[in-house]
Scaffold this active site. Structure first.
Site, mmCIF file in Angstrom:
data_model
loop_
_atom_site.group_PDB
_atom_site.id
_atom_site.type_symbol
_atom_site.label_atom_id
_atom_site.label_comp_id
_atom_site.label_asym_id
_atom_site.label_seq_id
_atom_site.Cartn_x
_atom_site.Cartn_y
_atom_site.Cartn_z
ATOM 1 N N TYR A 92 6.124 -5.509 5.000
ATOM 2 C CA TYR A 92 6.962 -6.505 5.118
ATOM 3 C C TYR A 92 7.865 -7.257 6.799
ATOM 4 C CZ TYR A 92 4.461 -8.352 1.197
ATOM 5 O OH TYR A 92 3.393 -9.075 0.396
ATOM 6 N N LYS A 108 4.846 6.551 -3.268
ATOM 7 C CA LYS A 108 3.471 6.698 -3.261
ATOM 8 C C LYS A 108 5.137 8.274 -2.478
ATOM 9 C CE LYS A 108 -0.239 8.069 -2.768
ATOM 10 N NZ LYS A 108 -1.464 8.482 -3.919
ATOM 11 N N ASP A 166 4.643 -6.074 -4.809
ATOM 12 C CA ASP A 166 4.169 -7.127 -4.620
ATOM 13 C C ASP A 166 2.445 -6.819 -5.108
ATOM 14 O OD1 ASP A 166 2.570 -10.105 -3.372
ATOM 15 O OD2 ASP A 166 1.373 -8.226 -2.042
#
Ligand code: IPM
Ligand code: MG
Length: 360
Positions: free
Chosen positions: A141, A192, A248
């Site tokens: 972000y 991940k 999110d």
């Protein structure tokens, strides 16, 4: 000394739902002698209309000066055509980052009265109580560099950057472990790490922090698997900790397990538990101004505010009980309506919570 709350209703349904939450807050203030003072300002599209920018410097200064912030929602089609740097969402991201609100707590709790409103089978979701801890001021972000450009051959290209430093990971991991410690003592860290370098660091740092929490059972899960497990067997989770973008996405997914995103509050905290509190849902421009939005997520955000920033657990619990009583009475806004219940609008729902809280 009185405690100051800055209220930022924002856009779309924001002003409608915040008005109900403020009524509830005022009743809690009288009942529990909280000595709270409110002030109001604008954020997002409303701030663009009033000040020309989605977060005015003066608003940011006021936000720095208060003890907590209550926010509605930002954004809407009216401002969608503006260039990205002055869109309503920028105001939200700026206030999060400027106030250092790195720890975003998003509980997904299924009220037993709403088991039928979930798109999953009641037995899969009944008793669901998950807390998602989302890192809120770092990652993709905010990562630099980020750029959109035209290559020499005329092709357009764009990229973002996903950086995490170990101190950023450590502090959010601690929040995850601290929360797990006072709940079900299970923490699932979502990343991940099979692909991303930032996730490999994330996992290593979470492992290090775990040494200080031998009483908490830590697991790791790749984000794609976590997305699947959330709809397959969501009750396996207690606390989940994850980065800004994964959080999110997973928090929207988790919210639907509970029947409606209109039920879910959130807290965004800095290192000293100063916080901004807002519903997880957006500004819902499609139903704005109709008086039909569900105010309960914002009302429950007030409860989080009292608990986390003001340490008023009793007042917070009373608001949660009042919400539960209203659901017991069968009152439902459209998003959580099911046959046999009484459909009510935003104001009637707010009034009912106020009444329930008064008579506790
Ligand atoms: C949220 C929202 C925001 C985010 C948007 C409005 C910028 O989706 O709070 O989850 O992506 O963080
Ligand atoms: Mg979101």
């Amino acid at each position: 000394m009185s405690k100051q709350i800055l209220v930022l209703p924002g856009d779309g349904i924001g002003p409608e739902i915040v008005a109900e939450a403020v009524k509830v807050l005022q009743v809690a203030n009288d009942k529990f002698k909280l000595d709270i003072e409110l002030s109001f300002d604008e954020l997002g599209g409303a701030a663009i209309d009033k000040y020309g920018v989605p977060l005015a410097d003066a608003t940011l200064e006021r936000a720095r000066g208060v003890d907590a912030i209550l926010l509605g929602a930002v954004g809407g089609p009216k401002w969608d055509k503006l260039e990205p740097s002055i869109r309503p969402e920028r105001g939200l991201l700026k206030i999060r980052s400027q106030l250092g609100l790195f720890a975003n707590l998003r509980p997904a709790i299924l009220y037993s009265q709403l088991a039928d409103a979930s798109s999953l089978k009641p037995e899969v979701v009944s008793g669901l109580d998950i807390l998602i801890v989302r890192e809120l001021t770092g990652g993709i972000y905010f990562g630099q560099p980020r750029e959109s450009k035209v290559l020499e051959n005329g092709e357009r290209m764009a990229y973002d950057t996903l950086p995490y430093s170990e101190s950023e990971v450590r502090r959010i991991a601690r929040v995850g472990f601290d929360m797990a410690r006072v709940r079900g003592k299970k923490l699932c860290s979502v990343d991940k790490a099979n692909v991303l370098a930032s996730s490999q660091l994330w996992r290593a740092v979470v492992e290090e922090v775990a040494k200080d929490y031998p009483d908490v059972e830590l697991s790791h899960m790749y984000v794609d698997n976590a997305a699947m497990q959330l709809v397959r067997a969501p009750k396996q989770f207690d606390v989940m900790v994850t980065d800004n973008m994964f959080g999110d996405i997973l928090s929207d997914e988790a919210s639907m397990l509970t029947g409606s995103i209109g039920m879910l509050p959130s807290a965004s905290l800095d290192a000293n538990n100063k916080g901004m509190y807002e519903p997880c849902h957006g500004s819902a421009p499609d139903i704005a101004g109709q008086g039909v939005a569900n105010p309960l997520a914002t009302i429950l955000s007030v409860s989080m505010l009292l608990r986390y920033s003001f340490n008023q657990g009793a007042a917070a619990a009373a608001i949660e009980l009042a919400v539960s009583k209203v659901l017991d009475q069968g009152l439902r806004t459209g998003d959580i309506y099911s046959a046999g219940m009484t459909k009510v609008g935003t104001q009637a729902m707010g009034d009912a919570v106020v009444e329930a809280l008064r008579s506790l």
